[in-house]
Design a protein around this motif. Structure first.
Motif, PDB file in Angstrom:
ATOM      1  N   ASN A  15      38.138  36.455  35.734  1.00 62.21           N
ATOM      2  CA  ASN A  15      37.933  35.496  36.833  1.00 62.21           C
ATOM      3  C   ASN A  15      39.066  35.521  37.842  1.00 62.21           C
ATOM      4  N   THR A  16      39.520  36.688  38.243  1.00 64.84           N
ATOM      5  CA  THR A  16      40.598  36.778  39.211  1.00 64.84           C
ATOM      6  C   THR A  16      40.050  36.866  40.622  1.00 64.84           C
ATOM      7  N   THR A  17      40.845  36.431  41.569  1.00 67.01           N
ATOM      8  CA  THR A  17      40.472  36.524  42.982  1.00 67.01           C
ATOM      9  C   THR A  17      41.281  37.582  43.702  1.00 67.01           C
ATOM     10  N   ILE A  18      42.371  38.088  43.109  1.00 63.87           N
ATOM     11  CA  ILE A  18      43.149  39.186  43.667  1.00 63.87           C
ATOM     12  C   ILE A  18      42.705  40.475  42.961  1.00 63.87           C
ATOM     13  N   TYR A 249      48.489  21.930  32.337  1.00 67.60           N
ATOM     14  CA  TYR A 249      47.939  21.911  33.687  1.00 67.60           C
ATOM     15  C   TYR A 249      47.802  23.294  34.302  1.00 67.60           C
ATOM     16  N   VAL A 250      48.248  24.327  33.595  1.00 61.41           N
ATOM     17  CA  VAL A 250      48.174  25.678  34.130  1.00 61.41           C
ATOM     18  C   VAL A 250      46.806  26.263  33.844  1.00 61.41           C
ATOM     19  N   SER A 251      46.208  26.877  34.867  1.00 59.57           N
ATOM     20  CA  SER A 251      44.902  27.521  34.708  1.00 59.57           C
ATOM     21  C   SER A 251      45.135  28.990  34.403  1.00 59.57           C
ATOM     22  N   VAL A 280      41.219  30.096  37.380  1.00 55.80           N
ATOM     23  CA  VAL A 280      42.473  30.841  37.379  1.00 55.80           C
ATOM     24  C   VAL A 280      43.024  30.798  38.804  1.00 55.80           C
ATOM     25  N   THR A 281      44.106  30.089  38.989  1.00 55.28           N
ATOM     26  CA  THR A 281      44.575  29.813  40.347  1.00 55.28           C
ATOM     27  C   THR A 281      45.193  31.045  40.978  1.00 55.28           C
ATOM     28  N   LEU A 282      45.196  31.035  42.304  1.00 55.00           N
ATOM     29  CA  LEU A 282      45.785  32.137  43.061  1.00 55.00           C
ATOM     30  C   LEU A 282      47.279  32.254  42.785  1.00 55.00           C
ATOM     31  N   LEU A 283      47.957  31.115  42.665  1.00 56.06           N
ATOM     32  CA  LEU A 283      49.398  31.143  42.383  1.00 56.06           C
ATOM     33  C   LEU A 283      49.679  31.780  41.036  1.00 56.06           C
ATOM     34  N   LEU A 289      50.943  38.971  38.549  1.00 53.62           N
ATOM     35  CA  LEU A 289      51.062  40.319  39.097  1.00 53.62           C
ATOM     36  C   LEU A 289      52.525  40.708  39.287  1.00 53.62           C
ATOM     37  N   ILE A 290      53.337  39.793  39.809  1.00 47.46           N
ATOM     38  CA  ILE A 290      54.764  40.079  40.003  1.00 47.46           C
ATOM     39  C   ILE A 290      55.436  40.346  38.664  1.00 47.46           C
ATOM     40  N   ALA A 291      55.118  39.523  37.653  1.00 45.07           N
ATOM     41  CA  ALA A 291      55.721  39.716  36.335  1.00 45.07           C
ATOM     42  C   ALA A 291      55.329  41.061  35.740  1.00 45.07           C
ATOM     43  N   ILE A 292      54.056  41.442  35.891  1.00 42.36           N
ATOM     44  CA  ILE A 292      53.593  42.715  35.340  1.00 42.36           C
ATOM     45  C   ILE A 292      54.267  43.888  36.048  1.00 42.36           C
TER      46      ILE A 292
END
Length: 355
Positions: A15-18, A249-251, A280-283, A289-292
């Motif tokens: 369910n990603t948007t990026i 609260y994290v999606s 799954v939020t954009l943030l 992605l940055i962590a990966i």
């Protein structure tokens, strides 16, 4: 180290948007090519010189490079999974990937910690005995033994449940995450920081020759640079894992069992349940992605730092690699031309004598 595969595959492929199908494969290929090439050059330089490869610091550098090469070998799995937007390699490869990630990350940071101790012994030799080869071999063995011990729980008692996802509850997840963060991150960085502080203090207190001071400063800079690269590369991963486990609260798409949104994350268990607010939020996707990307690039930083901060290694590398002159042959030298205003040579006389 906890189940990094949750972050690598579940979080970014559900369910990603990026679109991760382009960015992550490109970075994986770049990291694989640059990283493997750089580490092979390090091995070439260190192994070509018998005097250099027998030094304790060179042995630990080779061990560090070996750990980075092992981490790079996991990138094809990242490449394939990111391209297909799902896990296609089965449970055994998933468990092996998690084990290898933990193993190589541990060997990497423990080698840096051992290098910091060795560097201090070299800088302050009056207080320490010379390091013997048997001690170096024992240190390398301990590094890999501790790394294997920390990575084994993934294989022994974590249950794999579909895709590339760990079936553990919140307490079990914290049971991996907290010791991993302390053993793989906090304790080694604290050891390196203390030794680097002692090295800098000793260099300021004693008077050495200019060449010795410069050499010690560059070796210390290499240690600090490699440590900072490791710390920066892995800190976002640990931060996201702690937030993912502790915050209600994290999606995220990779919750531990028992999390308020865990039933929604595994929609086969509760297909009619509403998703968490915002999905799954954009943030979260951007942070994942940055962590990966930082984790994928982590094994690539040490070779350029080594050649930038070690002039003897850079000179030896230039001597080993073919130069353009050696490839194309010596340049042709143009024939010398006569001066523009040179006096003309006298013409021979063709008249008979006495004319």
């Amino acid at each position: 180290m906890p189940a990094i595969v949750n972050l690598l595959f579940n979080t970014v492929s559900t369910n990603t948007t990026i679109s991760f199908s382009l960015v992550l494969p490109l970075v994986s290929v770049l990291s694989l090519l640059v990283g493997v090439g750089g580490h092979l050059l390090v091995w070439l330089v260190l192994m070509q010189n018998p005097r250099r490869r027998s030094k304790p610091s060179s042995v630990l550098l080779l061990n560090l490079s070996l750990a980075d090469l092992g981490a790079l070998l996991t990138l094809p799995c990242v490449l394939l999974s990111a391209s297909s937007q799902g896990w296609q390699l089965g449970g055994a490869i998933c468990v092996l990937l998690g084990f290898m990630t933990s193993l190589t990350a541990g060997a990497d940071i423990f080698s840096l910690a051992a290098l910091s101790v060795l560097r201090y012994r070299i800088v302050a030799p009056a207080n320490h005995r010379p390091v013997r080869p048997i001690q170096v071999a024992g240190t390398v063995a301990v590094i890999w033994l501790v790394s294997v011990t920390m990575a084994l729980p993934k294989v022994t008692y974590i249950q794999f449940d579909g895709g590339c996802r760990w079936s553990v509850d919140q307490g079990q997840w914290l049971g991996f995450l907290v010791p991993a963060f302390l053993v793989y991150y906090v304790a080694p960085l604290l050891c390196i920081g203390i030794n680097c502080g002692l090295i800098v203090t000793h260099l300021h207190a004693c008077r050495l020759s200019l060449s010795a001071t410069r050499r010690n400063k560059k070796a210390t800079a290499l240690l600090i640079g490699s440590t900072l690269a490791f710390a920066i590369s892995w800190l976002p991963y640990y931060a996201l894992e702690f937030v993912n486990v502790l915050s209600p609260y994290v999606s995220s798409a990779s919750f531990p069992l028992g999390h308020p949104y865990a039933a929604w994350a595994n929609r086969s268990l509760a297909p009619a349940q509403a998703p968490p607010p915002g999905g799954v939020t954009l943030l979260w996707e951007l942070a994942s992605l940055i962590a990966i990307l930082l984790v994928c690039l982590a094994p690539c930083w040490n070779p350029p730092l080594y050649f930038l901060l070690s002039r003897p290694a850079l000179r030896q590398l230039r001597a080993l690699l073919p130069s353009p002159r050696q490839r194309w042959g010596p340049a042709r030298i143009a024939p010398a031309t006569a001066p523009r205003h040179a006096p003309a040579a006298p013409m021979p006389s063709v008249l008979p004598e006495g004319a």
